[in-house]
Design a protein around this motif. Structure first.
Motif, PDB file in Angstrom:
ATOM      1  N   ARG A  10      34.055  21.356  42.254  1.00  0.00           N
ATOM      2  CA  ARG A  10      33.581  20.373  41.272  1.00  0.00           C
ATOM      3  C   ARG A  10      34.713  19.841  40.411  1.00  0.00           C
ATOM      4  N   ASN A  11      35.937  20.220  40.750  1.00  0.00           N
ATOM      5  CA  ASN A  11      37.133  19.694  40.095  1.00  0.00           C
ATOM      6  C   ASN A  11      37.040  19.839  38.578  1.00  0.00           C
ATOM      7  N   ARG A  12      36.803  21.070  38.127  1.00  0.00           N
ATOM      8  CA  ARG A  12      36.716  21.311  36.688  1.00  0.00           C
ATOM      9  C   ARG A  12      37.403  22.623  36.340  1.00  0.00           C
ATOM     10  N   THR A  13      37.838  22.715  35.097  1.00  0.00           N
ATOM     11  CA  THR A  13      38.470  23.927  34.582  1.00  0.00           C
ATOM     12  C   THR A  13      37.690  24.384  33.357  1.00  0.00           C
ATOM     13  N   VAL A  14      37.333  25.647  33.339  1.00  0.00           N
ATOM     14  CA  VAL A  14      36.587  26.185  32.199  1.00  0.00           C
ATOM     15  C   VAL A  14      37.311  27.405  31.674  1.00  0.00           C
ATOM     16  N   ASP A  15      37.169  27.650  30.381  1.00  0.00           N
ATOM     17  CA  ASP A  15      37.743  28.851  29.781  1.00  0.00           C
ATOM     18  C   ASP A  15      36.849  30.044  30.090  1.00  0.00           C
ATOM     19  N   ALA A  16      37.490  31.162  30.371  1.00  0.00           N
ATOM     20  CA  ALA A  16      36.732  32.385  30.643  1.00  0.00           C
ATOM     21  C   ALA A  16      36.243  32.971  29.326  1.00  0.00           C
TER      22      ALA A  16
ATOM     23  N   THR B  56      39.794  29.505  41.406  1.00  0.00           N
ATOM     24  CA  THR B  56      41.061  30.138  41.058  1.00  0.00           C
ATOM     25  C   THR B  56      40.972  30.682  39.639  1.00  0.00           C
ATOM     26  N   ILE B  57      41.255  31.975  39.499  1.00  0.00           N
ATOM     27  CA  ILE B  57      41.304  32.616  38.183  1.00  0.00           C
ATOM     28  C   ILE B  57      42.755  32.663  37.744  1.00  0.00           C
ATOM     29  N   ASN B  58      43.084  32.043  36.617  1.00  0.00           N
ATOM     30  CA  ASN B  58      44.435  32.044  36.071  1.00  0.00           C
ATOM     31  C   ASN B  58      44.498  32.980  34.863  1.00  0.00           C
ATOM     32  N   VAL B  59      45.289  34.040  34.975  1.00  0.00           N
ATOM     33  CA  VAL B  59      45.449  34.995  33.883  1.00  0.00           C
ATOM     34  C   VAL B  59      46.874  34.873  33.351  1.00  0.00           C
ATOM     35  N   PRO B  60      47.064  34.312  32.173  1.00  0.00           N
ATOM     36  CA  PRO B  60      48.420  34.078  31.662  1.00  0.00           C
ATOM     37  C   PRO B  60      49.079  35.360  31.157  1.00  0.00           C
ATOM     38  N   THR B  61      50.356  35.251  30.855  1.00  0.00           N
ATOM     39  CA  THR B  61      51.068  36.347  30.204  1.00  0.00           C
ATOM     40  C   THR B  61      50.369  36.694  28.894  1.00  0.00           C
ATOM     41  N   GLY B  62      50.233  37.988  28.613  1.00  0.00           N
ATOM     42  CA  GLY B  62      49.558  38.423  27.404  1.00  0.00           C
ATOM     43  C   GLY B  62      48.088  38.720  27.599  1.00  0.00           C
TER      44      GLY B  62
ATOM     45  N   PRO C  23      48.747  40.753  33.752  1.00  0.00           N
ATOM     46  CA  PRO C  23      49.196  39.538  33.059  1.00  0.00           C
ATOM     47  C   PRO C  23      50.078  38.668  33.954  1.00  0.00           C
ATOM     48  N   GLY C  24      49.926  37.363  33.816  1.00  0.00           N
ATOM     49  CA  GLY C  24      50.744  36.428  34.578  1.00  0.00           C
ATOM     50  C   GLY C  24      50.371  36.377  36.049  1.00  0.00           C
ATOM     51  N   SER C  25      49.068  36.498  36.358  1.00  0.00           N
ATOM     52  CA  SER C  25      48.620  36.521  37.749  1.00  0.00           C
ATOM     53  C   SER C  25      47.582  35.437  38.018  1.00  0.00           C
ATOM     54  N   ARG C  26      47.425  35.144  39.297  1.00  0.00           N
ATOM     55  CA  ARG C  26      46.467  34.114  39.717  1.00  0.00           C
ATOM     56  C   ARG C  26      45.808  34.564  41.019  1.00  0.00           C
ATOM     57  N   LEU C  27      44.476  34.445  41.083  1.00  0.00           N
ATOM     58  CA  LEU C  27      43.731  34.829  42.285  1.00  0.00           C
ATOM     59  C   LEU C  27      42.845  33.670  42.728  1.00  0.00           C
ATOM     60  N   ARG C  28      42.907  33.339  44.015  1.00  0.00           N
ATOM     61  CA  ARG C  28      42.111  32.246  44.588  1.00  0.00           C
ATOM     62  C   ARG C  28      41.198  32.819  45.668  1.00  0.00           C
ATOM     63  N   PHE C  29      39.919  32.491  45.603  1.00  0.00           N
ATOM     64  CA  PHE C  29      38.960  33.036  46.549  1.00  0.00           C
ATOM     65  C   PHE C  29      37.794  32.061  46.719  1.00  0.00           C
ATOM     66  N   PRO C  30      37.009  32.183  47.808  1.00  0.00           N
ATOM     67  CA  PRO C  30      35.900  31.253  48.038  1.00  0.00           C
ATOM     68  C   PRO C  30      34.661  31.631  47.228  1.00  0.00           C
ATOM     69  N   HIS C  31      33.764  30.678  47.075  1.00  0.00           N
ATOM     70  CA  HIS C  31      32.504  30.947  46.392  1.00  0.00           C
ATOM     71  C   HIS C  31      31.706  32.016  47.130  1.00  0.00           C
ATOM     72  N   ARG C  32      31.766  31.977  48.442  1.00  0.00           N
ATOM     73  CA  ARG C  32      31.155  33.016  49.259  1.00  0.00           C
ATOM     74  C   ARG C  32      32.055  33.280  50.455  1.00  0.00           C
TER      75      ARG C  32
ATOM     76  N   ILE D  81      42.686  32.573  29.524  1.00  0.00           N
ATOM     77  CA  ILE D  81      42.286  32.716  30.922  1.00  0.00           C
ATOM     78  C   ILE D  81      41.410  31.529  31.299  1.00  0.00           C
ATOM     79  N   THR D  82      41.693  30.927  32.436  1.00  0.00           N
ATOM     80  CA  THR D  82      40.912  29.780  32.887  1.00  0.00           C
ATOM     81  C   THR D  82      40.394  30.015  34.303  1.00  0.00           C
ATOM     82  N   ILE D  83      39.282  29.348  34.599  1.00  0.00           N
ATOM     83  CA  ILE D  83      38.693  29.371  35.934  1.00  0.00           C
ATOM     84  C   ILE D  83      38.680  27.939  36.447  1.00  0.00           C
ATOM     85  N   VAL D  84      39.361  27.708  37.546  1.00  0.00           N
ATOM     86  CA  VAL D  84      39.427  26.377  38.140  1.00  0.00           C
ATOM     87  C   VAL D  84      38.430  26.319  39.286  1.00  0.00           C
ATOM     88  N   ASP D  85      37.405  25.492  39.129  1.00  0.00           N
ATOM     89  CA  ASP D  85      36.389  25.300  40.161  1.00  0.00           C
ATOM     90  C   ASP D  85      36.803  24.094  40.997  1.00  0.00           C
ATOM     91  N   GLU D  86      37.396  24.353  42.160  1.00  0.00           N
ATOM     92  CA  GLU D  86      37.974  23.264  42.951  1.00  0.00           C
ATOM     93  C   GLU D  86      36.910  22.351  43.542  1.00  0.00           C
TER      94      GLU D  86
END
Length: 371
Positions: free
Chosen positions: A133-139, A167-173, A190-199, A126-131
């Motif tokens: 600051r243009n970075r991706t971190v593992d959850a 954006t929260i990326n949740v892969p298959t499994g 599984p296999g879903s993605r959610l995009r939402f604002p900081h506030r 699972i990854t979190i994409v912080d648009e």
């Protein structure tokens, strides 16, 4: 089926399936997965496969049947032609059991396997994409026995501009549970993605979804909560509902409690608890009543299927554990059953549990479930 059910009333999916059946070509893995995701198309396809097998077994004249079907098509009733062709050999299927009563006991012979679900071999976490600051971190996963990864986005949301998005990326499994900036909760399948604002700022609380999610929305009458998935929007003030919009599937919205408004293009509809809306090809919705218990049980960490097809159960298992599902006997996928299991259980125990109740047996083979 009536004589008025002509080519004008055939959906694009039915037309494509009809053309494939006429050509005699095998469906690709992607085509088969799309067909099996639609209950009516799956029933049509499996019936046609059974009919074809019966014809072959009895050495009937397949060419003559196809010619007969095409003559009916020229009279403008292509969908009727498909069903009449299947019906014409339905008696042959029945005859097989009359003439050879031991045929059911013999192991069916199939030249190739059909993949009804394909695992993601990249095995991402699972990854979190912080648009902003243009970075991706593992959850980070909490060390609990819950079926879902608990995602704490608080630190990531701090000290950021409101318009920046995550954006929260949740892969298959994998599956995940998180709390949005307004206090609403989301369970991502599984296999879903959610995009939402900081506030959430402005008049609405808007999120974008790919895949499937269970939402428990914190009530705020002055700021409606809006989920956009595919070309369908769901607007609520505060309630619990499920939105499903996996790629190559028809979007659906299922209401557990409260009320929601759904819209597609310029068409809108209101749902009541226990209703499910499925987007239709004409731009509207087909609305019917469903049992919401499977969705509530998923939220609480369980597989829950009641009178569900073996196909749907196996696809859910494949997606949850990121394993391929291979079937050499497609006709078995329509059997229906009740299946309940802990989503935190091992795959081996899930398969064992399924074999306790299924008429047929499935087995693990490496990263595959085989039927």
């Amino acid at each position: 089926m009536t004589n008025n059910d002509t080519i004008e009333n055939i959906t694009d999916e039915e037309q494509q399936l009809l053309d494939l059946l006429e050509s005699g070509k095998e469906l690709s893995d992607k085509q088969l997965e799309s067909v099996m995701a639609n209950e009516q198309l799956a029933a049509d396809y499996l019936m046609a496969r059974q009919a074809a097998a019966a014809l072959e077994a009895q050495s009937l004249d397949v060419d003559a049947r196809l010619k007969q079907m095409k003559r009916q098509q020229r009279r403008g009733t292509r969908k009727y032609a498909l069903w009449s062709a299947i019906a014409a050999v339905a008696a042959a299927v029945a005859c097989l059991f009359v003439l050879w009563p031991t045929a059911k006991e013999a192991a069916p012979q199939h030249s190739s396997a059909n993949h009804i679900f394909t695992a993601d071999n990249s095995k991402p976490g699972i990854t979190i994409v912080d648009e902003g600051r243009n970075r991706t971190v593992d959850a980070a996963e909490q060390k609990t026995k819950r079926a879902d990864t608990e995602i704490d986005v608080g630190d990531l949301l701090a000290e950021c501009e409101a318009e920046e998005r995550v954006t929260i990326n949740v892969p298959t499994g994998k599956s995940a549970h998180l709390t949005l900036p307004d206090g609403s909760q989301v369970w991502l399948y599984p296999g879903s993605r959610l995009r939402f604002p900081h506030r959430f700022v402005g008049d609405t609380r808007e999120v974008l979804l790919e895949g499937r999610a269970y939402f428990s929305v914190r009530r705020d009458a002055g700021h409606p909560f809006v989920v956009t998935a595919s070309d369908v929007t769901t607007t609520v003030l505060g309630t619990e509902f499920v939105v499903s919009a996996y790629e190559a599937t028809t979007p659906q919205v299922t209401l557990v409690s409260g009320s929601v408004e759904i819209a597609k293009g310029g068409r809108k509809a209101l749902l009541k608890p226990g209703s499910q809306a499925t987007a239709t090809a004409d731009g509207g919705f087909a609305i019917g009543e469903v049992d919401t218990e499977p969705y509530v049980q998923w939220r609480d960490g369980y597989f829950y299927f009641d009178n569900a097809s073996l196909h749907d159960i196996l696809v859910a298992i494949g997606r949850s554990y990121n394993v391929c599902v291979v079937c050499r006997c497609p006709e078995l996928l329509t059997q229906r059953m009740r299946f309940i299991a802990d989503r935190n259980a091992s795959l081996k125990s899930i398969v064992s549990r399924l074999n306790e109740i299924a008429d047929t047996k499935v087995r693990l083979n490496g990263n595959s479930i085989e039927l």
